[in-house]
Scaffold this motif. Sequence first.
Motif, PDB file in Angstrom:
ATOM      1  N   ARG A   6       0.829  -1.218   0.000  1.00 44.61           N
ATOM      2  CA  ARG A   6       0.000   0.000   0.000  1.00 44.61           C
ATOM      3  C   ARG A   6       0.863   1.269   0.000  1.00 44.61           C
ATOM      4  NH1 ARG A   6      -5.524   1.619  -0.405  1.00 44.61           N
ATOM      5  NH2 ARG A   6      -5.420   3.802   0.125  1.00 44.61           N
ATOM      6  N   ALA A   7       1.882   1.292   0.816  1.00 43.47           N
ATOM      7  CA  ALA A   7       2.736   2.485   0.907  1.00 43.47           C
ATOM      8  C   ALA A   7       3.426   2.765  -0.429  1.00 43.47           C
ATOM      9  CB  ALA A   7       3.767   2.322   2.019  1.00 43.47           C
ATOM     10  N   MET A   8       3.898   1.711  -1.080  1.00 46.61           N
ATOM     11  CA  MET A   8       4.548   1.901  -2.376  1.00 46.61           C
ATOM     12  C   MET A   8       3.540   2.343  -3.436  1.00 46.61           C
ATOM     13  SD  MET A   8       7.335  -1.196  -2.489  1.00 46.61           S
ATOM     14  CE  MET A   8       7.996  -0.686  -4.050  1.00 46.61           C
ATOM     15  N   ALA A   9       2.319   1.824  -3.364  1.00 46.41           N
ATOM     16  CA  ALA A   9       1.282   2.227  -4.315  1.00 46.41           C
ATOM     17  C   ALA A   9       0.947   3.712  -4.138  1.00 46.41           C
ATOM     18  CB  ALA A   9       0.032   1.363  -4.127  1.00 46.41           C
ATOM     19  N   GLU A  10       0.818   4.141  -2.885  1.00 45.10           N
ATOM     20  CA  GLU A  10       0.513   5.553  -2.626  1.00 45.10           C
ATOM     21  C   GLU A  10       1.656   6.445  -3.100  1.00 45.10           C
ATOM     22  OE1 GLU A  10      -0.848   6.429   1.332  1.00 45.10           O
ATOM     23  OE2 GLU A  10      -2.437   4.914   1.217  1.00 45.10           O
ATOM     24  N   GLU A  11       2.889   6.024  -2.881  1.00 41.43           N
ATOM     25  CA  GLU A  11       4.031   6.831  -3.327  1.00 41.43           C
ATOM     26  C   GLU A  11       4.084   6.906  -4.847  1.00 41.43           C
ATOM     27  OE1 GLU A  11       6.928   9.529  -3.066  1.00 41.43           O
ATOM     28  OE2 GLU A  11       5.676   8.808  -1.441  1.00 41.43           O
ATOM     29  N   LEU A  52      -1.936  23.084  -6.161  1.00 40.94           N
ATOM     30  CA  LEU A  52      -1.195  22.084  -6.934  1.00 40.94           C
ATOM     31  C   LEU A  52       0.038  21.601  -6.170  1.00 40.94           C
ATOM     32  CD1 LEU A  52      -1.467  23.607 -10.508  1.00 40.94           C
ATOM     33  CD2 LEU A  52      -2.428  21.428  -9.745  1.00 40.94           C
ATOM     34  N   ARG A  53       0.708  22.500  -5.483  1.00 38.76           N
ATOM     35  CA  ARG A  53       1.869  22.088  -4.685  1.00 38.76           C
ATOM     36  C   ARG A  53       1.451  21.154  -3.549  1.00 38.76           C
ATOM     37  NH1 ARG A  53       3.039  27.711  -4.522  1.00 38.76           N
ATOM     38  NH2 ARG A  53       4.369  28.251  -6.267  1.00 38.76           N
ATOM     39  N   ASP A  54       0.297  21.428  -2.955  1.00 39.36           N
ATOM     40  CA  ASP A  54      -0.177  20.661  -1.800  1.00 39.36           C
ATOM     41  C   ASP A  54      -0.811  19.326  -2.175  1.00 39.36           C
ATOM     42  OD1 ASP A  54       0.659  22.742  -0.204  1.00 39.36           O
ATOM     43  OD2 ASP A  54      -1.349  23.577   0.081  1.00 39.36           O
ATOM     44  N   VAL A  55      -1.035  19.064  -3.458  1.00 40.03           N
ATOM     45  CA  VAL A  55      -1.773  17.863  -3.859  1.00 40.03           C
ATOM     46  C   VAL A  55      -1.082  16.580  -3.392  1.00 40.03           C
ATOM     47  CG1 VAL A  55      -0.801  17.480  -6.172  1.00 40.03           C
ATOM     48  CG2 VAL A  55      -3.190  16.913  -5.704  1.00 40.03           C
ATOM     49  N   THR A  56       0.237  16.586  -3.281  1.00 37.01           N
ATOM     50  CA  THR A  56       0.929  15.377  -2.843  1.00 37.01           C
ATOM     51  C   THR A  56       0.861  15.174  -1.334  1.00 37.01           C
ATOM     52  OG1 THR A  56       3.031  16.555  -2.796  1.00 37.01           O
ATOM     53  CG2 THR A  56       2.498  15.341  -4.812  1.00 37.01           C
ATOM     54  N   GLU A  57       0.279  16.131  -0.630  1.00 39.61           N
ATOM     55  CA  GLU A  57       0.099  16.011   0.816  1.00 39.61           C
ATOM     56  C   GLU A  57      -1.316  15.563   1.178  1.00 39.61           C
ATOM     57  OE1 GLU A  57       2.714  16.272   2.798  1.00 39.61           O
ATOM     58  OE2 GLU A  57       3.861  16.667   0.977  1.00 39.61           O
ATOM     59  N   LYS A  58      -2.106  15.216   0.189  1.00 37.32           N
ATOM     60  CA  LYS A  58      -3.475  14.776   0.429  1.00 37.32           C
ATOM     61  C   LYS A  58      -3.467  13.353   0.975  1.00 37.32           C
ATOM     62  CE  LYS A  58      -5.434  18.431  -1.438  1.00 37.32           C
ATOM     63  NZ  LYS A  58      -6.590  19.151  -0.990  1.00 37.32           N
ATOM     64  N   SER A  59      -4.457  13.038   1.781  1.00 35.90           N
ATOM     65  CA  SER A  59      -4.580  11.693   2.342  1.00 35.90           C
ATOM     66  C   SER A  59      -5.150  10.746   1.297  1.00 35.90           C
ATOM     67  CB  SER A  59      -5.490  11.720   3.573  1.00 35.90           C
ATOM     68  OG  SER A  59      -5.665  10.414   4.061  1.00 35.90           O
ATOM     69  N   LEU A  60      -4.450   9.666   1.053  1.00 33.00           N
ATOM     70  CA  LEU A  60      -4.893   8.660   0.089  1.00 33.00           C
ATOM     71  C   LEU A  60      -5.406   7.406   0.793  1.00 33.00           C
ATOM     72  CD1 LEU A  60      -1.913   8.936  -2.430  1.00 33.00           C
ATOM     73  CD2 LEU A  60      -4.122  10.125  -2.510  1.00 33.00           C
ATOM     74  N   SER A  61      -5.381   7.401   2.113  1.00 37.29           N
ATOM     75  CA  SER A  61      -5.680   6.193   2.874  1.00 37.29           C
ATOM     76  C   SER A  61      -7.114   5.699   2.728  1.00 37.29           C
ATOM     77  CB  SER A  61      -5.357   6.405   4.350  1.00 37.29           C
ATOM     78  OG  SER A  61      -6.153   7.445   4.879  1.00 37.29           O
ATOM     79  N   ALA A  62      -8.049   6.578   2.429  1.00 37.47           N
ATOM     80  CA  ALA A  62      -9.454   6.166   2.318  1.00 37.47           C
ATOM     81  C   ALA A  62      -9.784   5.575   0.945  1.00 37.47           C
ATOM     82  CB  ALA A  62     -10.371   7.352   2.602  1.00 37.47           C
ATOM     83  N   LEU A  63      -8.855   5.655   0.012  1.00 40.70           N
ATOM     84  CA  LEU A  63      -9.103   5.176  -1.342  1.00 40.70           C
ATOM     85  C   LEU A  63      -8.771   3.693  -1.466  1.00 40.70           C
ATOM     86  CD1 LEU A  63      -7.521   8.102  -3.382  1.00 40.70           C
ATOM     87  CD2 LEU A  63      -9.908   7.802  -2.745  1.00 40.70           C
ATOM     88  N   LEU A  65      -7.451   0.437  -3.763  1.00 40.61           N
ATOM     89  CA  LEU A  65      -6.358   0.340  -4.722  1.00 40.61           C
ATOM     90  C   LEU A  65      -6.830   0.694  -6.125  1.00 40.61           C
ATOM     91  CD1 LEU A  65      -4.500  -2.829  -3.455  1.00 40.61           C
ATOM     92  CD2 LEU A  65      -3.778  -0.449  -3.256  1.00 40.61           C
ATOM     93  N   GLU A  66      -8.059   0.321  -6.470  1.00 43.66           N
ATOM     94  CA  GLU A  66      -8.610   0.669  -7.777  1.00 43.66           C
ATOM     95  C   GLU A  66      -8.773   2.179  -7.914  1.00 43.66           C
ATOM     96  OE1 GLU A  66     -10.018  -1.727  -5.754  1.00 43.66           O
ATOM     97  OE2 GLU A  66      -9.217  -3.428  -6.859  1.00 43.66           O
ATOM     98  N   GLN A  67      -9.249   2.819  -6.852  1.00 44.66           N
ATOM     99  CA  GLN A  67      -9.402   4.275  -6.881  1.00 44.66           C
ATOM    100  C   GLN A  67      -8.045   4.964  -6.973  1.00 44.66           C
ATOM    101  OE1 GLN A  67     -11.677   4.485  -3.252  1.00 44.66           O
ATOM    102  NE2 GLN A  67     -13.545   5.073  -4.365  1.00 44.66           N
ATOM    103  N   LEU A  68      -7.052   4.412  -6.269  1.00 45.69           N
ATOM    104  CA  LEU A  68      -5.702   4.971  -6.340  1.00 45.69           C
ATOM    105  C   LEU A  68      -5.184   4.931  -7.769  1.00 45.69           C
ATOM    106  CD1 LEU A  68      -3.578   3.639  -3.338  1.00 45.69           C
ATOM    107  CD2 LEU A  68      -4.041   6.004  -3.929  1.00 45.69           C
TER     108      LEU A  68
END
Length: 86
Positions: A6-11, A52-63, A65-68
């Motif tokens: 999961r961590a690698m997918a989010e990165e 746009l700069r802050d977009v990489t600081e968004k939480s992806l944890s609720a998504l 794997l398909e949504q990611l």
Amino acid sequence: MIKVNRAMAEEAVRNRLRAERAAPLLELDTAYIRALEVGAATGGIVEQKQALRDVTEKSLSALTLEQLGGLSLEAALSLEPVGGGN
């Protein structure tokens, strides 16, 4: 069975978002300079660039794997920041 880190997918998604935001940031840089040249307001441009700069600081944890995998830059902009926001 295939296991996904999961961590690698989010990165990987964050890296893709960084690449996708490059062109819009460049366009906003141009708009900002043009606004400065004519004395126009730049506040909206500055806010868009910061989003746009802050977009990489968004939480992806609720998504899922398909949504990611299908997350667009526009959709990522609407996500909550890490920590839930202000």
